[in-house]
Design an enzyme around this catalytic site. Structure first.
Site, PDB file in Angstrom:
ATOM      1  CE  LYS A  40      -3.851  -2.349   2.244  1.00 39.92           C
ATOM      2  NZ  LYS A  40      -3.424  -3.321   2.893  1.00 39.92           N
ATOM      3  CB  SER A  48      -4.367  21.700  21.184  1.00 41.04           C
ATOM      4  OG  SER A  48      -5.710  21.921  21.686  1.00 41.04           O
ATOM      5  NE  ARG A  61       2.213  23.528  29.794  1.00 38.74           N
ATOM      6  CZ  ARG A  61       3.226  22.542  30.300  1.00 38.74           C
ATOM      7  NH1 ARG A  61       3.091  21.188  29.911  1.00 38.74           N
ATOM      8  NH2 ARG A  61       4.108  22.577  30.988  1.00 38.74           N
TER       9      ARG A  61
HETATM   10  N1  DCP Z   1      -5.233  12.408  26.226  1.00 43.43           N
HETATM   11  C1  DCP Z   1      -4.502  11.001  26.173  1.00 43.43           C
HETATM   12  N2  DCP Z   1      -5.242   9.938  25.379  1.00 43.43           N
HETATM   13  C2  DCP Z   1      -6.523  10.361  25.157  1.00 43.43           C
HETATM   14  C3  DCP Z   1      -7.221  11.322  25.220  1.00 43.43           C
HETATM   15  C4  DCP Z   1      -6.567  12.555  25.763  1.00 43.43           C
HETATM   16  O1  DCP Z   1      -3.503  10.885  26.202  1.00 43.43           O
HETATM   17  N3  DCP Z   1      -7.243   9.105  24.498  1.00 43.43           N
HETATM   18  C5  DCP Z   1      -4.487  13.350  26.833  1.00 43.43           C
HETATM   19  C6  DCP Z   1      -3.569  13.968  25.699  1.00 43.43           C
HETATM   20  C7  DCP Z   1      -4.223  15.178  25.329  1.00 43.43           C
HETATM   21  C8  DCP Z   1      -5.070  15.667  26.714  1.00 43.43           C
HETATM   22  O2  DCP Z   1      -5.233  14.499  27.357  1.00 43.43           O
HETATM   23  O3  DCP Z   1      -3.258  16.283  24.714  1.00 43.43           O
HETATM   24  C9  DCP Z   1      -6.118  16.399  26.339  1.00 43.43           C
HETATM   25  O4  DCP Z   1      -7.203  15.847  25.519  1.00 43.43           O
HETATM   26  P1  DCP Z   1      -7.991  16.378  24.294  1.00 43.43           P
HETATM   27  O5  DCP Z   1      -8.885  15.521  23.923  1.00 43.43           O
HETATM   28  O6  DCP Z   1      -8.666  17.776  24.857  1.00 43.43           O
HETATM   29  O7  DCP Z   1      -6.782  16.721  23.439  1.00 43.43           O
HETATM   30  P2  DCP Z   1      -6.068  18.039  22.845  1.00 43.43           P
HETATM   31  O8  DCP Z   1      -6.156  19.213  23.793  1.00 43.43           O
HETATM   32  O9  DCP Z   1      -4.657  17.520  22.626  1.00 43.43           O
HETATM   33  O10 DCP Z   1      -6.547  18.314  21.338  1.00 43.43           O
HETATM   34  P3  DCP Z   1      -7.604  19.307  20.998  1.00 43.43           P
HETATM   35  O11 DCP Z   1      -7.295  20.555  20.560  1.00 43.43           O
HETATM   36  O12 DCP Z   1      -8.725  18.477  20.192  1.00 43.43           O
HETATM   37  O13 DCP Z   1      -8.729  19.426  22.382  1.00 43.43           O
HETATM   38 MG    MG Z   2      -8.090  19.553  24.322  1.00 37.53          MG
END
Ligand code: DCP
Ligand code: MG
Ligand code: MN
Length: 340
Positions: free
Chosen positions: A72, A179, A181
C-alpha cells in the site's frame, strides 16, 4: 526522538504519512484498533527515515512493516494515490460513521450500532435512537462542537475559570493544558488543570468551582462529573461540560476541569498537555525501562508478565516535567514540540 529531525523527516515523506494517517484515523473511528495501531506504527517508522523513500525494497526492510502494508505504501509512492483510502472515505458506511462519531459521547461501537439499525442522518438519530444524556448534549451542539476555538478565546475562558477558582481558594495553581499549551492557534476544547502547592487545598474544590461557574450562567450543560478516577486511584477528579462566554455571537465550547493533588502535578501536566500520540510513545519508552508512566506518577522497578503488571514498582520523585524526561533518558521537549 529529536524534534528537529522529526520535523525535517515529516516533510520528506509527508504525502505518504498524511495518507497513512488518514487511514489510521478511519480505522480508529470504526474501532479497528489493531489495524489503526499497525498504521500508526508504520507512520512512526517512516517519520524516522532520513531520506525520501523511493523503492519497494526499502519499505519492506523497515521494521514492523509487513508485505501487505508495504504494498500500500508503494502504491502511494508509485501512483500518488491510495485506492483503499479513497474507497473507504467515499463509502456511505464511513460517511455515516464519521457523522455519528462526531457526536460527543458517541463512540465507534454506538455509531456502528446505529448504522446497523438503519439510521443514516442526524435526524434519524435525533428522532429514533435511544440517546444518553451526553449524546443529547452532543447532538444539541453538534455544529458548535465541531468548530475549533481560537486561542484568544481559550485564554478568555481560562480567565473566567481562574477568577471563580481563586475567589474560593487563593494561591491555586491553574494551568491550561492540551493543544493550548502545545501552542496551537486553535483548540478543540479547553483543558484546565488545577492544584495547590500546599498539597491539601485542592481537596473538595471541584464541586464548589463548578457550582460557582454554573450560578453565573457560564456553564450551560454538564457532561461528566466524576470524583472517582478510573485508573488506579481516586486522586484526580474531573468535570467535563459546556461553557458560554458572555456577549454577542458567542459559541458553546467544551470545557474540561481536572483537580489533582500537587505531588502528581508534573505527571498530570505531562499527560494533559499531550498530544495523545506523544503520551503513547512516552509510555512505551517507560515500559522499555521497566517503568510505568501514567497521569498520576512514574513508577520504577515494575515487573510485567504477559503484559500485565505483577509488581507495580515504586513511584519516583517527579517534581517537574523535566525530571520525567530525565528518568527516561530523553532531552527535554517543550510543549510546542510534543505533537508526536
Ligand atoms: N489524552 C490522552 N489520550 C487520550 C485522550 C487524551 O493521552 N485518549 C491526553 C492528551 C491530550 C490531553 O489528554 O493532549 C487532552 O485531551 P484532548 O482530547 O482535549 O486533546 P488536545 O487538547 O490535545 O486536542 P484538542 O485541541 O482536540 O482538544
Ligand atoms: Mg483539548
Ligand atoms: Mn479535553
Amino acid at each position: 526522538m529529536s524534534s528537529q529531525t522529526a520535523k525535517k523527516n515529516t516533510e520528506i515523506n509527508k504525502d505518504i504519512i498524511d495518507k497513512l494517517q488518514a487511514m489510521a484515523d478511519l480505522y480508529d473511528k470504526t474501532n479497528d484498533k489493531w489495524r489503526a495501531y499497525s498504521y500508526q506504527k508504520a507512520i512512526t517508522t517512516i517519520r524516522r527515515c532520513t531520506k525520501r523513500i523511493d523503492s519497494y525494497e526499502e519499505i519492506i526492510k523497515l521494521p514492523g512493516i509487513g508485505e501487505s502494508l508495504a504494498k500500500k505504501i508503494w502504491e502511494i509512492i508509485d501512483t500518488g494515490s491510495f485506492e483503499k483510502l479513497e474507497d473507504f472515505q467515499s463509502s456511505e458506511y464511513m460517511t455515516v460513521i464519521n457523522l455519528f462519531g462526531n457526536i460527543w459521547g458517541c463512540g465507534p461501537n454506538i455509531a456502528k450500532h446505529w448504522y446497523d439499525q438503519g439510521f443514516r442522518t442526524l435526524d434519524d438519530v435525533r428522532t429514533k435512537a435511544k440517546l444518553s444524556q451526553n449524546q443529547t448534549v452532543g447532538l444539541k451542539y453538534y455544529d458548535e462542537f465541531r468548530e475549533r476555538i481560537p486561542r484568544d478565546e481559550v485564554a478568555e475562558i481560562e480567565t473566567v475559570v481562574k477568577e471563580h477558582a481563586l475567589a474560593l481558594v487563593p494561591g491555586l495553581t491553574i494551568q491550561t493544558c492540551g493543544s493550548y499549551r502545545r501552542g496551537k492557534a486553535t483548540c478543540g476544547d479547553v483543558d484546565i488543570l488545577i492544584t495547590h502547592t500546599d498539597g491539601i487545598s485542592h481537596q473538595g474544590l471541584l464541586i464548589p468551582i463548578v457550582d460557582s461557574l454554573r450560578k453565573c450562567g457560564f456553564l450551560t450543560d454538564d457532561l461528566v462529573l466524576s470524583d472517582k478516577y478510573e485508573e488506579d486511584s481516586g486522586s484526580h477528579v474531573k468535570y467535563f461540560g459546556v461553557c458560554l462566554l458572555p456577549g454577542e455571537n458567542r459559541k458553546h465550547r467544551r470545557l474540561d476541569i481536572i483537580v489533582i493533588p500537587y505531588d502528581e502535578y508534573a505527571c498530570a501536566l505531562l499527560y494533559f498537555t499531550g498530544s495523545a500520540l506523544f503520551n503513547r510513545s512516552m509510555r512505551n519508552l517507560a515500559h522499555q525501562y521497566n517503568m510505568y508512566l501514567s497521569q498520576h506518577r512514574l513508577n520504577t522497578g515494575v515487573i510485567r508478565r504477559n503484559n500485565s503488571k505483577i509488581n507495580m514498582g515504586t513511584p519516583l520523585y517527579t517534581p517537574t516535567e523535566e525530571s520525567i524526561f530525565k528518568y527516561l533518558n530523553l532531552p527535554y521537549r517543550p510543549p510546542e514540540e510534543r505533537d508526536h
